[in-house]
Design a protein around this motif. Structure first.
Motif, PDB file in Angstrom:
ATOM      1  N   SER A   1       0.829  -1.209   0.000  1.00 44.33           N
ATOM      2  CA  SER A   1       0.000   0.000   0.000  1.00 44.33           C
ATOM      3  C   SER A   1       0.866   1.263   0.000  1.00 44.33           C
ATOM      4  N   ALA A   2       1.926   1.248   0.818  1.00 44.56           N
ATOM      5  CA  ALA A   2       2.804   2.423   0.897  1.00 44.56           C
ATOM      6  C   ALA A   2       3.470   2.662  -0.460  1.00 44.56           C
ATOM      7  N   ARG A   3       3.919   1.579  -1.097  1.00 39.60           N
ATOM      8  CA  ARG A   3       4.584   1.718  -2.403  1.00 39.60           C
ATOM      9  C   ARG A   3       3.604   2.261  -3.451  1.00 39.60           C
ATOM     10  N   ALA A   4       2.351   1.785  -3.390  1.00 35.38           N
ATOM     11  CA  ALA A   4       1.343   2.261  -4.347  1.00 35.38           C
ATOM     12  C   ALA A   4       1.103   3.760  -4.158  1.00 35.38           C
ATOM     13  N   GLU A   5       1.084   4.210  -2.899  1.00 38.92           N
ATOM     14  CA  GLU A   5       0.908   5.645  -2.627  1.00 38.92           C
ATOM     15  C   GLU A   5       2.071   6.453  -3.187  1.00 38.92           C
ATOM     16  N   ILE A   6       3.286   5.952  -2.966  1.00 38.17           N
ATOM     17  CA  ILE A   6       4.488   6.643  -3.459  1.00 38.17           C
ATOM     18  C   ILE A   6       4.474   6.686  -4.990  1.00 38.17           C
ATOM     19  N   ASP A   7       4.048   5.600  -5.617  1.00 40.83           N
ATOM     20  CA  ASP A   7       4.010   5.571  -7.089  1.00 40.83           C
ATOM     21  C   ASP A   7       3.005   6.572  -7.651  1.00 40.83           C
ATOM     22  N   ARG A   8       1.945   6.833  -6.904  1.00 38.79           N
ATOM     23  CA  ARG A   8       0.924   7.797  -7.369  1.00 38.79           C
ATOM     24  C   ARG A   8       1.314   9.238  -7.077  1.00 38.79           C
ATOM     25  N   ALA A   9       2.219   9.440  -6.103  1.00 40.94           N
ATOM     26  CA  ALA A   9       2.470  10.785  -5.581  1.00 40.94           C
ATOM     27  C   ALA A   9       3.199  11.676  -6.578  1.00 40.94           C
TER      28      ALA A   9
END
Ligand SMILES: [Zn+2]
Length: 265
Positions: free
Chosen positions: A192-200
């Protein structure tokens, strides 16, 4: 020297700039570190006043020791041989309350200025302050977690006196949610954290020296992908050179000022 924002035009104008970057961003993620907790009276692990500096670094193979003998681990944790640093941390966690910075983060998520918060802290204070969309990548000291299915159970304020029962969902081994030395970050929260970073397209690093992997790696991934990086930290860090803007302030002062700037019409 930290001063209050009312009397410091430079800090006020920097807060205004951060607010304007946030308004222009589509997806902003905050990454918080030990500095946030220190302001709530929780001692850091490393650094001059750190628990490991005072009491020594715990064994780096803590997780494999736990896996080999979980009952022995729990028994040691609950008798008089308990590590001094765990005792000091436990006392500090019991008394800690969220500060104005935690509540401001919750407010920023609420008004949509911030999409999520990834924290390296284990104190659960973000959750207590009402931060929605929270990813605790090093776990939460007030929770137990099954190592097989990641089911988590909230512990109120009571520390268990015995090894907990096997997981109610899958029968797996249950431990503190807190990530131990040698233990991988739980897959669900890391994904989940990686997905957030990828979207940021914008990342704000708050009170983190960005030295602990893999949390720090997420910040470099965001930078490499072109996200605008902002730092809020009383001191210069390894991240400073990557950042568009570095605000030299504590989170407790800066974040309420930022929330106010964001809600000013
Ligand atoms: Zn389970």
């Amino acid at each position: 020297m930290i001063t209050t924002f009312e009397h410091n035009p430079d800090l006020r104008s920097q807060v205004g700039e951060i607010a304007s970057i946030l308004r222009q961003s589509d997806h902003t993620v905050a990454m918080t570190g030990a500095g946030m907790s220190v302001e709530s009276g929780i001692p850091p692990f490393s650094g001059t006043d750190g628990l490991w500096t005072k009491y020594g670094t715990p064994p780096m193979d803590g997780y494999s020791r736990f896996r080999k003998d979980p009952i022995g681990w729990w028994n040691r944790r609950t008798n008089e041989k308990i590590d001094a640093h765990i005792m000091e941390l436990r006392d500090a966690l019991k008394n800690a309350r969220p500060h104005a910075g935690h509540f401001a983060l919750a407010g920023m998520v609420q008004i949509g200025a911030l999409n999520s918060v990834i924290t390296q802290n284990i104190d659960g204070l973000d959750e207590k302050a009402g931060v929605d969309k929270l990813f605790e990548i090093h776990g939460n000291r007030q929770k137990l977690r099954c190592v097989d299915c990641n089911d988590r159970v909230l512990l109120a304020d009571v520390v268990p006196l015995f090894a907990p029962d096997p997981c109610g969902v899958c029968g797996g081994l249950v431990k503190f949610d807190t990530v131990m030395f040698g233990e991988p970050i739980p897959e669900d929260v890391m994904r989940s954290a990686r997905a957030e970073i990828d979207r940021a397209d914008c990342v704000i690093a708050i009170g983190t020296s960005a030295t602990v992997r893999p949390a720090s790696g997420l910040l470099w991934i965001a930078k490499a992908a072109g996200a605008t990086m902002i730092e809020i930290n009383p001191s210069e860090t390894k991240l400073t050179s990557l950042c568009e803007l570095s605000l030299r302030s504590t989170a407790g002062l800066a974040l309420p000022a930022l929330l106010e700037a964001l809600t000013d019409t």
